[in-house]
Scaffold this active site. Sequence first.
Site, PDB file in Angstrom:
ATOM      1  N   GLY A 211       0.964  -1.312  -0.075  1.00 36.51           N
ATOM      2  CA  GLY A 211       0.011   0.047  -0.012  1.00 36.51           C
ATOM      3  C   GLY A 211       0.774   1.318   0.062  1.00 36.51           C
TER       4      GLY A 211
ATOM      5  N   ASP B 297       0.427  -8.935   1.958  1.00 40.05           N
ATOM      6  CA  ASP B 297      -0.605  -8.120   1.402  1.00 40.05           C
ATOM      7  C   ASP B 297      -1.691  -8.733   0.499  1.00 40.05           C
ATOM      8  OD1 ASP B 297      -2.170  -5.766  -0.052  1.00 40.05           O
ATOM      9  OD2 ASP B 297      -0.813  -4.586   0.899  1.00 40.05           O
TER      10      ASP B 297
ATOM     11  N   ASP C 192      -4.109 -12.771   3.079  1.00 46.30           N
ATOM     12  CA  ASP C 192      -5.091 -12.068   3.972  1.00 46.30           C
ATOM     13  C   ASP C 192      -4.389 -12.098   5.356  1.00 46.30           C
ATOM     14  OD1 ASP C 192      -7.181 -10.908   5.384  1.00 46.30           O
ATOM     15  OD2 ASP C 192      -8.557 -11.286   3.886  1.00 46.30           O
TER      16      ASP C 192
ATOM     17  N   LYS D 253      -9.336   1.790   5.007  1.00 48.00           N
ATOM     18  CA  LYS D 253      -9.205   3.166   5.703  1.00 48.00           C
ATOM     19  C   LYS D 253     -10.265   4.313   4.986  1.00 48.00           C
ATOM     20  CE  LYS D 253      -6.046   4.770   1.862  1.00 48.00           C
ATOM     21  NZ  LYS D 253      -4.757   5.340   1.668  1.00 48.00           N
TER      22      LYS D 253
ATOM     23  N   SER E 237      -3.931   6.889  13.861  1.00 50.01           N
ATOM     24  CA  SER E 237      -4.259   8.143  13.266  1.00 50.01           C
ATOM     25  C   SER E 237      -4.750   9.116  14.108  1.00 50.01           C
ATOM     26  CB  SER E 237      -5.361   7.744  12.206  1.00 50.01           C
ATOM     27  OG  SER E 237      -6.258   8.790  11.661  1.00 50.01           O
TER      28      SER E 237
ATOM     29  N   TYR F 121     -14.236   3.558  11.261  1.00 49.65           N
ATOM     30  CA  TYR F 121     -12.984   3.731  10.895  1.00 49.65           C
ATOM     31  C   TYR F 121     -12.074   4.035  12.040  1.00 49.65           C
ATOM     32  CZ  TYR F 121      -8.224   5.140   9.216  1.00 49.65           C
ATOM     33  OH  TYR F 121      -6.884   5.069   9.478  1.00 49.65           O
TER      34      TYR F 121
ATOM     35  N   LYS G  15      -9.183   2.404  15.201  1.00 48.08           N
ATOM     36  CA  LYS G  15      -7.950   2.832  15.569  1.00 48.08           C
ATOM     37  C   LYS G  15      -7.960   3.074  17.085  1.00 48.08           C
ATOM     38  CE  LYS G  15      -6.197   2.667  11.547  1.00 48.08           C
ATOM     39  NZ  LYS G  15      -5.402   1.740  11.248  1.00 48.08           N
TER      40      LYS G  15
ATOM     41  N   PHE H 203      -0.406  11.930  11.137  1.00 42.47           N
ATOM     42  CA  PHE H 203      -1.464  13.077  10.552  1.00 42.47           C
ATOM     43  C   PHE H 203      -1.474  12.875   9.232  1.00 42.47           C
ATOM     44  CE2 PHE H 203      -2.162  15.750  14.296  1.00 42.47           C
ATOM     45  CZ  PHE H 203      -1.514  14.730  15.394  1.00 42.47           C
TER      46      PHE H 203
ATOM     47  N   ARG I  86     -17.608  20.238   4.282  1.00 44.07           N
ATOM     48  CA  ARG I  86     -17.760  18.754   4.140  1.00 44.07           C
ATOM     49  C   ARG I  86     -18.100  18.218   5.359  1.00 44.07           C
ATOM     50  NH1 ARG I  86     -12.666  15.029   2.464  1.00 44.07           N
ATOM     51  NH2 ARG I  86     -11.888  15.584   4.297  1.00 44.07           N
TER      52      ARG I  86
ATOM     53  N   ASP J  35     -16.016  17.318   8.925  1.00 45.48           N
ATOM     54  CA  ASP J  35     -14.828  17.666   9.010  1.00 45.48           C
ATOM     55  C   ASP J  35     -14.240  18.341  10.168  1.00 45.48           C
ATOM     56  OD1 ASP J  35     -12.918  16.985   6.489  1.00 45.48           O
ATOM     57  OD2 ASP J  35     -13.799  18.839   5.403  1.00 45.48           O
TER      58      ASP J  35
END
Length: 349
Positions: free
Chosen positions: A17, A38, A65, A91, A131, A156, A160, A185, A302, A305
Amino acid sequence: MASSGNSPKILVTGGAGFIGSHTVVALVEAGFEPVIVDNFDNSQKSALDGLRAILGRDVICYDADCNDAPTMEAIFRDESFRGVIHFAAHKAVGESVAKPLKYYRNNLDSLMLLLDLMPKYNVPNLVFSSSCTVYGQPERLPVTEETPRRPAQSPYGNTKAISEDIIRDVVQANTPIKALALRYFNPVGAHPSALIGELPLGVPANLVPYLMQTAAGIRQNLTVHGNDYNTPDGTCIRDYIHVMDLAEAHVQAVNVLSKSSDERSYDVLNIGTGHGETVLHIIKTFEEATGVSLRYTIGPRRPGDVEQVYADVTKAQTVLGWTARRSLAESLRDAWRWQKKLSSNVVES
Ligand code: NAD
Ligand code: WQD
Protein backbone atom coordinates in the site's frame (compact mmCIF):
# COMPACT_ATOMS: atom_id res chain seq x y z
CA MET A 1 20.84 -2.91 -3.33
CA ALA A 2 21.76 -6.48 -2.48
CA SER A 3 19.79 -8.57 -0.02
CA SER A 4 21.72 -9.67 3.01
CA GLY A 5 20.95 -13.10 4.42
CA ASN A 6 21.64 -11.80 7.93
CA SER A 7 19.39 -8.76 7.83
CA PRO A 8 16.70 -8.80 10.52
CA LYS A 9 13.33 -9.61 8.98
CA ILE A 10 10.40 -7.30 9.56
CA LEU A 11 6.87 -8.42 8.70
CA VAL A 12 5.17 -5.53 6.87
CA THR A 13 1.44 -6.16 6.61
CA GLY A 14 -0.10 -3.95 3.93
CA GLY A 15 3.39 -3.42 2.54
CA ALA A 16 2.13 -2.98 -1.03
CA GLY A 17 0.00 0.00 0.00
CA PHE A 18 0.83 3.70 0.04
CA ILE A 19 2.66 4.07 3.35
CA GLY A 20 3.76 0.43 3.51
CA SER A 21 5.59 0.48 0.17
CA HIS A 22 7.57 3.59 1.10
CA THR A 23 8.41 2.04 4.45
CA VAL A 24 9.70 -1.06 2.67
CA VAL A 25 12.20 1.17 0.85
CA ALA A 26 13.28 2.86 4.10
CA LEU A 27 13.64 -0.52 5.84
CA VAL A 28 15.91 -1.93 3.13
CA GLU A 29 17.98 1.27 3.15
CA ALA A 30 18.39 0.84 6.92
CA GLY A 31 19.58 -2.77 6.59
CA PHE A 32 16.35 -4.66 7.36
CA GLU A 33 14.75 -7.38 5.25
CA PRO A 34 11.05 -6.52 4.87
CA VAL A 35 8.59 -9.35 4.30
CA ILE A 36 5.30 -8.07 2.86
CA VAL A 37 1.93 -9.68 3.47
CA ASP A 38 -0.76 -8.02 1.37
CA ASN A 39 -3.97 -9.26 -0.24
CA PHE A 40 -3.98 -6.37 -2.76
CA ASP A 41 -7.43 -5.34 -1.64
CA ASN A 42 -6.45 -1.66 -1.97
CA SER A 43 -3.15 -1.86 -3.86
CA GLN A 44 -1.72 -3.21 -7.07
CA LYS A 45 1.03 -5.66 -7.90
CA SER A 46 2.71 -2.85 -9.88
CA ALA A 47 3.85 -1.49 -6.50
CA LEU A 48 6.17 -4.50 -6.31
CA ASP A 49 7.64 -3.58 -9.73
CA GLY A 50 8.28 -0.07 -8.41
CA LEU A 51 9.98 -1.47 -5.32
CA ARG A 52 12.13 -3.76 -7.47
CA ALA A 53 13.18 -0.82 -9.65
CA ILE A 54 14.10 1.34 -6.65
CA LEU A 55 15.87 -1.38 -4.69
CA GLY A 56 17.46 -3.27 -7.58
CA ARG A 57 16.21 -6.57 -6.23
CA ASP A 58 13.04 -8.44 -5.32
CA VAL A 59 11.23 -8.01 -2.04
CA ILE A 60 9.66 -11.02 -0.37
CA CYS A 61 5.88 -10.75 -0.69
CA TYR A 62 3.10 -13.12 0.34
CA ASP A 63 -0.18 -12.51 -1.47
CA ALA A 64 -2.28 -13.35 1.58
CA ASP A 65 -5.00 -12.04 3.87
CA CYS A 66 -3.80 -11.04 7.33
CA ASN A 67 -6.98 -12.57 8.72
CA ASP A 68 -6.18 -16.00 7.29
CA ALA A 69 -4.94 -17.63 10.50
CA PRO A 70 -3.41 -20.85 9.07
CA THR A 71 -1.52 -18.90 6.38
CA MET A 72 -0.30 -16.27 8.83
CA GLU A 73 0.82 -18.96 11.24
CA ALA A 74 2.74 -20.72 8.46
CA ILE A 75 4.45 -17.42 7.57
CA PHE A 76 5.44 -16.85 11.21
CA ARG A 77 6.74 -20.44 11.36
CA ASP A 78 8.76 -20.16 8.14
CA GLU A 79 10.19 -16.67 8.66
CA SER A 80 11.95 -15.55 11.78
CA PHE A 81 10.77 -12.00 12.37
CA ARG A 82 12.48 -9.36 14.49
CA GLY A 83 9.34 -7.25 14.44
CA VAL A 84 6.03 -6.43 12.80
CA ILE A 85 4.75 -3.22 11.24
CA HIS A 86 1.00 -3.55 10.90
CA PHE A 87 -0.28 -1.28 8.13
CA ALA A 88 -2.96 -3.58 6.69
CA ALA A 89 -6.40 -2.09 7.28
CA HIS A 90 -9.36 -0.65 5.43
CA LYS A 91 -9.14 3.14 5.63
CA ALA A 92 -12.06 4.77 3.80
CA VAL A 93 -13.92 6.80 6.40
CA GLY A 94 -17.16 7.10 4.37
CA GLU A 95 -17.30 3.42 3.49
CA SER A 96 -16.78 2.53 7.15
CA VAL A 97 -20.01 4.34 8.02
CA ALA A 98 -21.91 2.30 5.43
CA LYS A 99 -20.17 -1.02 6.16
CA PRO A 100 -19.02 -0.93 9.79
CA LEU A 101 -18.62 -4.68 10.23
CA LYS A 102 -16.29 -4.87 7.22
CA TYR A 103 -14.04 -2.39 9.05
CA TYR A 104 -14.30 -3.88 12.54
CA ARG A 105 -13.58 -7.38 11.19
CA ASN A 106 -10.68 -6.53 8.95
CA ASN A 107 -8.96 -3.98 11.15
CA LEU A 108 -9.46 -5.63 14.55
CA ASP A 109 -9.26 -9.35 13.70
CA SER A 110 -5.97 -8.90 11.84
CA LEU A 111 -4.45 -7.11 14.84
CA MET A 112 -5.66 -9.72 17.32
CA LEU A 113 -4.26 -12.54 15.20
CA LEU A 114 -0.85 -10.83 15.17
CA LEU A 115 -1.01 -10.37 18.94
CA ASP A 116 -1.61 -14.14 19.27
CA LEU A 117 1.18 -15.11 16.89
CA MET A 118 3.88 -12.70 18.05
CA PRO A 119 4.47 -14.17 21.52
CA LYS A 120 3.97 -17.70 20.19
CA TYR A 121 6.83 -17.22 17.71
CA ASN A 122 9.00 -14.98 19.91
CA VAL A 123 8.49 -11.81 17.90
CA PRO A 124 8.79 -8.95 20.38
CA ASN A 125 8.36 -5.67 18.46
CA LEU A 126 5.18 -4.17 17.05
CA VAL A 127 4.66 -0.85 15.27
CA PHE A 128 0.99 -0.08 14.69
CA SER A 129 -0.59 2.41 12.25
CA SER A 130 -2.88 4.64 14.23
CA SER A 131 -4.25 7.99 13.16
CA CYS A 132 -4.81 11.57 14.27
CA THR A 133 -8.47 10.81 13.63
CA VAL A 134 -8.60 9.56 17.26
CA TYR A 135 -8.38 13.20 18.43
CA GLY A 136 -11.43 14.45 16.49
CA GLN A 137 -11.53 18.24 16.91
CA PRO A 138 -9.22 18.91 19.85
CA GLU A 139 -9.87 21.83 22.19
CA ARG A 140 -6.22 22.91 22.23
CA LEU A 141 -3.62 22.93 19.48
CA PRO A 142 -1.14 21.52 18.72
CA VAL A 143 -2.28 18.12 19.98
CA THR A 144 0.00 16.18 22.27
CA GLU A 145 -0.34 12.49 23.02
CA GLU A 146 -1.99 13.56 26.31
CA THR A 147 -4.80 15.30 24.42
CA PRO A 148 -7.92 13.28 25.18
CA ARG A 149 -9.16 11.02 22.42
CA ARG A 150 -12.68 11.88 21.29
CA PRO A 151 -15.44 9.40 20.68
CA ALA A 152 -14.73 8.36 17.13
CA GLN A 153 -16.47 10.16 14.28
CA SER A 154 -16.59 6.97 12.22
CA PRO A 155 -16.28 3.20 12.55
CA TYR A 156 -12.88 3.54 10.84
CA GLY A 157 -11.70 5.97 13.53
CA ASN A 158 -13.16 3.69 16.15
CA THR A 159 -11.09 0.76 14.89
CA LYS A 160 -7.93 2.83 15.49
CA ALA A 161 -8.91 3.79 19.04
CA ILE A 162 -9.99 0.23 19.85
CA SER A 163 -6.79 -1.17 18.33
CA GLU A 164 -4.69 1.08 20.55
CA ASP A 165 -6.64 -0.16 23.58
CA ILE A 166 -6.30 -3.79 22.54
CA ILE A 167 -2.51 -3.46 22.26
CA ARG A 168 -2.30 -1.65 25.62
CA ASP A 169 -4.40 -4.32 27.36
CA VAL A 170 -2.44 -7.21 25.84
CA VAL A 171 0.86 -5.65 26.95
CA GLN A 172 -0.59 -4.96 30.42
CA ALA A 173 -1.52 -8.64 30.64
CA ASN A 174 2.21 -9.42 30.75
CA THR A 175 2.50 -10.46 27.12
CA PRO A 176 6.14 -10.07 26.02
CA ILE A 177 5.42 -7.44 23.38
CA LYS A 178 6.96 -3.99 22.97
CA ALA A 179 4.65 -1.80 20.92
CA LEU A 180 4.49 1.72 19.54
CA ALA A 181 1.27 3.07 18.05
CA LEU A 182 2.10 5.86 15.63
CA ARG A 183 -0.68 8.41 15.15
CA TYR A 184 -0.09 9.68 11.64
CA PHE A 185 -1.32 13.09 10.61
CA ASN A 186 -1.87 13.59 6.83
CA PRO A 187 0.61 11.60 4.72
CA VAL A 188 1.25 13.03 1.25
CA GLY A 189 3.91 12.90 -1.46
CA ALA A 190 5.67 9.98 -3.07
CA HIS A 191 9.11 8.47 -3.43
CA PRO A 192 11.26 11.01 -5.35
CA SER A 193 11.96 8.39 -8.04
CA ALA A 194 8.22 8.46 -8.95
CA LEU A 195 8.39 4.65 -9.04
CA ILE A 196 5.97 4.23 -6.13
CA GLY A 197 3.25 6.50 -4.76
CA GLU A 198 -0.39 6.66 -3.75
CA LEU A 199 -2.82 4.70 -5.93
CA PRO A 200 -6.32 5.84 -5.00
CA LEU A 201 -9.06 3.61 -6.40
CA GLY A 202 -12.00 5.51 -7.90
CA VAL A 203 -12.63 9.17 -7.08
CA PRO A 204 -10.19 10.26 -4.36
CA ALA A 205 -11.72 11.59 -1.14
CA ASN A 206 -8.47 13.09 0.14
CA LEU A 207 -7.19 16.53 -0.77
CA VAL A 208 -3.79 15.86 -2.31
CA PRO A 209 -4.79 12.97 -4.62
CA TYR A 210 -7.82 14.98 -5.78
CA LEU A 211 -5.65 18.04 -6.34
CA MET A 212 -3.14 15.98 -8.36
CA GLN A 213 -5.84 14.44 -10.53
CA THR A 214 -7.32 17.90 -11.16
CA ALA A 215 -3.94 19.29 -12.15
CA ALA A 216 -3.51 16.29 -14.48
CA GLY A 217 -6.89 16.98 -16.13
CA ILE A 218 -8.52 13.78 -14.85
CA ARG A 219 -10.92 15.87 -12.72
CA GLN A 220 -12.43 19.16 -13.89
CA ASN A 221 -12.08 21.18 -10.75
CA LEU A 222 -11.08 20.90 -7.10
CA THR A 223 -13.77 21.95 -4.65
CA VAL A 224 -12.41 23.54 -1.47
CA HIS A 225 -14.73 22.28 1.23
CA GLY A 226 -15.65 25.50 3.01
CA ASN A 227 -13.89 28.85 3.58
CA ASP A 228 -15.86 30.04 6.58
CA TYR A 229 -13.87 28.26 9.29
CA ASN A 230 -12.17 30.13 12.09
CA THR A 231 -8.71 29.98 10.47
CA PRO A 232 -6.55 32.69 8.83
CA ASP A 233 -8.03 32.17 5.33
CA GLY A 234 -11.21 30.37 6.39
CA THR A 235 -10.17 26.92 5.13
CA CYS A 236 -9.37 23.87 7.26
CA ILE A 237 -5.93 23.24 8.69
CA ARG A 238 -4.06 19.90 8.66
CA ASP A 239 -0.52 18.67 9.27
CA TYR A 240 0.73 17.26 5.94
CA ILE A 241 3.76 14.98 6.23
CA HIS A 242 5.90 13.59 3.40
CA VAL A 243 5.38 9.84 3.19
CA MET A 244 9.15 9.22 3.18
CA ASP A 245 9.49 11.11 6.47
CA LEU A 246 6.69 8.93 7.81
CA ALA A 247 8.43 5.82 6.46
CA GLU A 248 11.64 6.78 8.23
CA ALA A 249 9.75 7.23 11.49
CA HIS A 250 8.78 3.55 11.24
CA VAL A 251 12.39 2.48 10.81
CA GLN A 252 13.33 4.51 13.87
CA ALA A 253 10.43 2.97 15.80
CA VAL A 254 11.69 -0.53 14.95
CA ASN A 255 15.24 0.47 15.97
CA VAL A 256 14.11 1.95 19.28
CA LEU A 257 11.97 -1.09 20.13
CA SER A 258 14.78 -3.49 19.16
CA LYS A 259 17.28 -1.71 21.41
CA SER A 260 14.93 -1.37 24.38
CA SER A 261 15.72 -3.66 27.28
CA ASP A 262 12.08 -3.65 28.43
CA GLU A 263 10.32 -6.98 28.10
CA ARG A 264 6.99 -5.33 27.52
CA SER A 265 5.98 -1.77 26.79
CA TYR A 266 3.36 0.29 25.00
CA ASP A 267 3.40 3.92 23.96
CA VAL A 268 1.76 6.24 21.43
CA LEU A 269 3.51 8.87 19.32
CA ASN A 270 2.25 11.67 17.09
CA ILE A 271 3.91 11.54 13.68
CA GLY A 272 3.52 14.82 11.83
CA THR A 273 5.55 17.91 10.97
CA GLY A 274 4.24 20.05 13.80
CA HIS A 275 2.95 22.64 11.27
CA GLY A 276 -0.66 23.22 10.28
CA GLU A 277 -1.46 24.43 6.76
CA THR A 278 -4.74 25.59 5.24
CA VAL A 279 -6.25 24.10 2.08
CA LEU A 280 -5.65 27.35 0.19
CA HIS A 281 -2.02 27.31 1.28
CA ILE A 282 -1.66 23.79 -0.11
CA ILE A 283 -3.04 24.97 -3.47
CA LYS A 284 -0.75 28.01 -3.53
CA THR A 285 2.32 25.98 -2.57
CA PHE A 286 1.50 23.40 -5.25
CA GLU A 287 1.18 26.10 -7.91
CA GLU A 288 4.44 27.76 -6.88
CA ALA A 289 6.37 24.50 -6.56
CA THR A 290 5.28 23.06 -9.91
CA GLY A 291 4.36 26.07 -12.06
CA VAL A 292 0.99 24.41 -12.76
CA SER A 293 -2.15 26.44 -12.14
CA LEU A 294 -5.09 24.66 -10.60
CA ARG A 295 -8.80 25.03 -11.30
CA TYR A 296 -10.62 25.26 -8.00
CA THR A 297 -13.78 26.69 -6.52
CA ILE A 298 -15.03 27.23 -3.01
CA GLY A 299 -17.84 24.90 -2.01
CA PRO A 300 -19.77 24.17 1.17
CA ARG A 301 -18.24 22.53 4.22
CA ARG A 302 -17.78 18.76 4.07
CA PRO A 303 -19.88 17.10 6.78
CA GLY A 304 -17.77 15.66 9.58
CA ASP A 305 -14.63 17.70 8.82
CA VAL A 306 -12.66 18.95 11.80
CA GLU A 307 -11.66 22.60 11.54
CA GLN A 308 -8.02 22.21 12.42
CA VAL A 309 -5.60 19.63 13.74
CA TYR A 310 -1.81 19.53 13.83
CA ALA A 311 0.71 17.70 15.91
CA ASP A 312 3.00 18.49 18.77
CA VAL A 313 5.90 16.27 17.73
CA THR A 314 8.12 16.75 20.78
CA LYS A 315 7.55 13.21 22.03
CA ALA A 316 8.46 11.58 18.69
CA GLN A 317 11.61 13.69 18.57
CA THR A 318 12.55 12.60 22.08
CA VAL A 319 11.61 8.91 21.86
CA LEU A 320 12.62 8.23 18.26
CA GLY A 321 15.27 10.88 17.67
CA TRP A 322 13.29 11.53 14.50
CA THR A 323 11.91 14.67 12.93
CA ALA A 324 10.22 15.34 9.58
CA ARG A 325 12.84 16.80 7.22
CA ARG A 326 11.05 17.36 3.92
CA SER A 327 9.17 20.56 3.06
CA LEU A 328 5.58 20.88 1.93
CA ALA A 329 6.81 22.07 -1.50
CA GLU A 330 8.94 18.90 -1.79
CA SER A 331 5.95 16.73 -0.83
CA LEU A 332 3.77 18.35 -3.47
CA ARG A 333 6.48 18.23 -6.15
CA ASP A 334 7.02 14.51 -5.47
CA ALA A 335 3.29 13.83 -5.54
CA TRP A 336 3.04 15.71 -8.85
CA ARG A 337 5.96 13.79 -10.38
CA TRP A 338 4.19 10.54 -9.42
CA GLN A 339 0.87 11.78 -10.84
CA LYS A 340 2.51 12.67 -14.15
CA LYS A 341 4.04 9.20 -14.29
CA LEU A 342 0.62 7.60 -13.62
CA SER A 343 -1.05 9.80 -16.23
CA SER A 344 1.58 8.98 -18.87
CA ASN A 345 1.06 5.25 -18.21
CA VAL A 346 -2.67 5.66 -18.78
CA VAL A 347 -2.05 7.37 -22.12
CA GLU A 348 0.39 4.69 -23.23
CA SER A 349 -1.78 1.68 -22.31
P1 NAD B 1 -3.39 1.57 1.75
O1 NAD B 1 -4.79 1.15 1.54
O2 NAD B 1 -2.65 2.18 0.62
O3 NAD B 1 -2.53 0.35 2.31
C1 NAD B 1 -3.09 -0.67 3.11
C2 NAD B 1 -2.68 -1.99 2.49
O4 NAD B 1 -3.20 -3.05 3.30
C3 NAD B 1 -3.23 -2.19 1.08
O5 NAD B 1 -2.17 -2.59 0.23
C4 NAD B 1 -4.27 -3.30 1.24
O6 NAD B 1 -4.36 -4.10 0.10
C5 NAD B 1 -3.73 -4.04 2.44
N1 NAD B 1 -4.71 -4.77 3.23
C6 NAD B 1 -5.88 -4.33 3.76
N2 NAD B 1 -6.49 -5.33 4.43
C7 NAD B 1 -5.69 -6.41 4.33
C8 NAD B 1 -5.77 -7.75 4.80
N3 NAD B 1 -6.81 -8.17 5.54
N4 NAD B 1 -4.78 -8.60 4.51
C9 NAD B 1 -3.72 -8.20 3.76
N5 NAD B 1 -3.58 -6.96 3.28
C10 NAD B 1 -4.57 -6.08 3.56
O7 NAD B 1 -3.40 2.55 3.02
P2 NAD B 1 -2.24 3.49 3.60
O8 NAD B 1 -2.62 4.89 3.33
O9 NAD B 1 -0.92 2.98 3.19
O10 NAD B 1 -2.47 3.23 5.15
C11 NAD B 1 -1.71 2.30 5.88
C12 NAD B 1 -2.18 2.31 7.33
O11 NAD B 1 -2.05 3.62 7.86
C13 NAD B 1 -3.65 1.92 7.52
O12 NAD B 1 -3.74 1.18 8.72
C14 NAD B 1 -4.34 3.25 7.67
O13 NAD B 1 -5.52 3.13 8.43
C15 NAD B 1 -3.29 4.04 8.42
N6 NAD B 1 -3.40 5.49 8.25
C16 NAD B 1 -3.43 6.02 6.99
C17 NAD B 1 -3.55 7.40 6.84
C18 NAD B 1 -3.63 8.02 5.47
O14 NAD B 1 -4.10 9.15 5.37
N7 NAD B 1 -3.20 7.36 4.41
C19 NAD B 1 -3.59 8.24 7.97
C20 NAD B 1 -3.54 7.64 9.23
C21 NAD B 1 -3.44 6.28 9.36
C1 WQD C 1 -7.90 17.48 4.12
C2 WQD C 1 -8.55 18.85 3.97
C3 WQD C 1 -10.91 18.79 3.52
C4 WQD C 1 -10.76 17.08 -0.46
C5 WQD C 1 -8.54 11.91 6.32
C6 WQD C 1 -9.21 10.83 7.14
C7 WQD C 1 -8.50 10.63 8.44
C8 WQD C 1 -7.02 10.36 8.21
C9 WQD C 1 -6.40 11.40 7.34
C10 WQD C 1 -6.60 7.99 8.12
C11 WQD C 1 -9.91 18.95 4.66
C12 WQD C 1 -10.16 19.42 2.38
C13 WQD C 1 -10.41 17.58 0.79
C14 WQD C 1 -11.29 17.98 -1.43
C15 WQD C 1 -11.03 19.79 0.13
N1 WQD C 1 -6.79 9.11 7.55
N2 WQD C 1 -10.54 18.90 1.06
N3 WQD C 1 -11.38 19.29 -1.09
O1 WQD C 1 -10.03 15.03 6.34
O2 WQD C 1 -7.77 15.34 7.34
O3 WQD C 1 -8.59 13.11 7.02
O4 WQD C 1 -7.16 11.54 6.13
O5 WQD C 1 -6.53 7.72 9.28
O6 WQD C 1 -9.09 9.59 9.12
O7 WQD C 1 -10.54 11.24 7.37
O8 WQD C 1 -7.93 14.49 5.01
O9 WQD C 1 -7.29 14.83 2.68
O10 WQD C 1 -9.69 14.22 3.19
O11 WQD C 1 -8.84 16.48 3.76
O12 WQD C 1 -11.15 20.98 0.38
O13 WQD C 1 -11.63 17.58 -2.54
O14 WQD C 1 -8.80 19.10 2.58
O15 WQD C 1 -12.13 19.44 3.74
O16 WQD C 1 -10.02 20.24 5.17
P1 WQD C 1 -8.65 14.56 6.45
P2 WQD C 1 -8.45 14.93 3.58
